[in-house]
Design a protein around this motif. Structure first.
Motif, short mmCIF file in Angstrom:
data_model
loop_
_atom_site.label_atom_id
_atom_site.label_comp_id
_atom_site.label_asym_id
_atom_site.label_seq_id
_atom_site.Cartn_x
_atom_site.Cartn_y
_atom_site.Cartn_z
N VAL A 208 52.45 17.89 57.81
CA VAL A 208 53.89 17.76 57.60
C VAL A 208 54.67 18.35 58.78
O VAL A 208 55.66 17.76 59.25
N LEU A 209 54.21 19.50 59.29
CA LEU A 209 54.91 20.14 60.41
C LEU A 209 54.88 19.26 61.65
O LEU A 209 55.93 19.04 62.30
N VAL A 210 53.72 18.74 62.01
CA VAL A 210 53.60 17.90 63.20
C VAL A 210 54.36 16.59 63.02
O VAL A 210 55.00 16.09 63.94
N TYR A 211 54.31 16.02 61.81
CA TYR A 211 55.06 14.79 61.54
C TYR A 211 56.55 15.01 61.79
O TYR A 211 57.22 14.18 62.43
N SER A 223 68.72 16.47 61.33
CA SER A 223 68.77 15.63 60.13
C SER A 223 68.04 16.30 58.98
O SER A 223 67.17 17.17 59.17
N ALA A 224 68.37 15.87 57.77
CA ALA A 224 67.68 16.41 56.58
C ALA A 224 66.19 16.08 56.62
O ALA A 224 65.35 16.88 56.18
N LEU A 230 60.18 20.30 58.46
CA LEU A 230 59.80 21.58 59.06
C LEU A 230 59.72 22.68 58.00
O LEU A 230 58.78 23.50 58.00
N ALA A 231 60.69 22.68 57.09
CA ALA A 231 60.71 23.70 56.03
C ALA A 231 59.50 23.55 55.12
O ALA A 231 58.83 24.54 54.79
N VAL A 236 54.25 25.41 53.13
CA VAL A 236 52.86 25.11 52.77
C VAL A 236 51.89 25.98 53.58
O VAL A 236 50.90 26.49 53.05
N LEU A 237 52.19 26.18 54.87
CA LEU A 237 51.33 27.05 55.68
C LEU A 237 51.40 28.50 55.22
O LEU A 237 50.40 29.23 55.25
N ALA A 238 52.59 28.94 54.77
CA ALA A 238 52.71 30.29 54.21
C ALA A 238 51.87 30.41 52.93
O ALA A 238 51.22 31.44 52.70
#
Length: 498
Positions: A208-211, A223-224, A230-231, A236-238
């Protein structure tokens, strides 16, 4: 068994390693040809490179755990088979989206292969020969990217971009046959992690982060879609870190990073490969599309980099005891940042000698920073946990590369798109030119000139960001290693004499 008896095993596992390591960077040389033939946009080119790096990095720890549990030889056979089949599929497509999917599948195979190669050496070689075997493995891992670039450049002089994937098929097939014939089975099922939840969380978070990073130029940085992605990735990584801290047999124990040398070495390697692979992604397109170099000339143009890196890596173990790990690593990172800063001045008419002056200190700095960073990771853990140290060393490199391609490619793409004014062009052609510098170059005339200027602007900004990243990493690494040294000295002084 003498080293002579282990040479066939070492040769096979190093060939397997060369196959997966070279594939990270080799496709970069082919990007202009891929863009011209398939019509891939700059965003799709980022995905073609990063789909491999992302799946490779995200599945590296689970891949190692599978090898420990079910057998390293089995994982080598499975991984090389997936790698060969995915490479063969890539030779048969002309659709960017399908090529991205095959590159992602290639990364799955690579994640099974790489940890199994090193584990085979450490598990099956006798102690007297293990160090030599690991040294050869490390040399192949380090030289694989450069050799991949040179081999791809040579192939592309006479063949299409598909030859880059055909060579993958050949290397993987030979390694597959060699593995079946000479590599012994080994496993450690009692020590293997069975952390399925951790594997899912790590893959989802990084994905998700890289996407979000790669797609940001298309949707807008504020943008949202981008901010939400990013959020979600960070959350998810946390959750992955929290889960790993509490589960009994984690993929990686996050408490290791509380050790300052371990954290410093991991940060240094991540930053180095963030900048290196991001730089390769941007710079090879600049050499071919803006300067008009052939693929082979573009690959050969990078030679000052390994000519700095290899001697520096050899001399680093001799310099570190005198200068100290913290100073050597910090100096190397700053020197690499100086090289990137020089390269950020490149424009449409820059002499090659200016580029060489930037490439050499970039390689020199990486060579001096890489060795103490690796040593900091391995020295921070006891002998019984050297497998963890090796896994984190590999993960830092691959994760840094995946993030670097995403961030550097995204900055380059966003600046390029913002610098293109397609007034007077038909709508579809205007949009294609805005999405791809290769298309704009094909159109020619003022559109080509404007596209080249916009691409150079994007590359300059991206390389300055990379240089700043290395400087920030240098400060952090020096502080962490210096604090660790002060703590060690204080502890020693506090011990009463007998």
């Amino acid at each position: 068994m003498a080293m002579r008896g282990h040479r066939p095993v070492l040769a096979v596992v190093c060939l397997a390693l060369m196959s997966v390591v070279s594939a990270v960077a080799a496709v970069n040389v082919a990007l202009p040809d891929i863009a011209r033939e398939t019509g891939a946009s700059q965003t799709q080119l980022s995905w073609i490179v990063d789909a491999y790096a992302l799946t490779f990095a995200a599945l590296l720890l689970p891949g190692g755990a599978l090898g420990d549990r079910f057998g390293r030889r089995r994982m080598l056979l499975a991984g090389l088979s997936v790698f060969a089949v995915a490479s063969l599929g890539a030779t048969m497509t002309s659709e960017p989206s399908t090529l991205i999917a095959f590159r992602a599948l290639l990364g799955v195979g690579a994640a099974l292969v790489m940890p199994a190669t090193l584990s085979t050496i450490t598990a099956t070689f006798p102690p007297a020969e293990r160090v030599r075997g690991v040294a050869v493995w490390s040399g192949v891992a380090g030289a694989g990217a450069v050799l991949g670039l040179l081999l791809s450049g040579a192939l592309l002089e006479w063949f299409s971009w598909r030859s880059v994937f055909w060579i993958n098929v050949v290397l993987a097939t030979v390694a597959l046959v060699g593995t079946a014939r000479v590599v012994p089975e080994s496993s450690a099922p009692d020590e293997a992690s069975r952390d399925v939840v951790g594997a899912v969380l790590s893959v989802a978070g990084l994905g998700v982060l890289v996407y979000a990073l790669i797609e940001a130029p298309t949707h807008g940085w504020l943008s949202a879609h981008t901010l939400g992605g990013l959020a979600v990735g960070v959350v998810v990584l946390a959750a992955f870190i929290a889960w790993e801290a509490r589960t009994a047999r984690p993929l990686i124990d996050p408490r290791h990073f509380l050790r300052a040398p371990f954290a410093a070495g991991s940060l240094s390697l991540t930053a180095q490969f963030f900048c290196f692979f991001g730089f390769i992604f941007a710079f090879l397109q600049y050499l071919q599309l803006v300067r008009g170099d052939s693929p082979l000339v573009a690959a050969l143009s990078l030679l000052p980099l390994p000519l700095g890196l290899m001697p520096a890596a050899r001399t680093a173990p001799k310099i570190a005891p005198r200068l100290g790990q913290a100073r050597l690593c910090g100096f190397g990172l700053v020197l690499a940042a100086v090289g990137l800063t020089v390269l950020s001045t490149a424009d449409t008419s820059t002499s090659y000698w200016v580029l060489a002056v930037g490439l050499w200190p970039l390689g020199l700095g990486m060579g001096w920073a890489m060795t103490p960073a690796t040593a900091a990771i391995t020295d921070a853990l006891p002998a019984s946990q050297q497998g963890v140290a090796s896994a984190v060393n590999d993960l830092a490199r691959e994760l840094g590369g995946a993030l670097g391609i995403a961030v550097i490619g995204s900055v380059l793409n966003a600046t390029y798109r913002a610098g293109i004014d397609n007034a007077g062009l038909p709508g579809p052609i205007a949009e294609k030119a805005r999405e791809s510098v290769a298309v704009a170059t094909h159109i020619g005339g003022p559109v080509q000139a404007q596209a080249h200027a916009a691409f150079v602007d994007g590359m300059q900004l991206a390389l300055l960001i990379a240089a700043g990243t290395l400087v920030a990493a240098a400060v952090s690494v020096v502080l962490l290693l210096s604090r660790s040294r002060r703590t060690t000295v204080s502890s020693v002084r506090a011990v009463p004499s007998a």
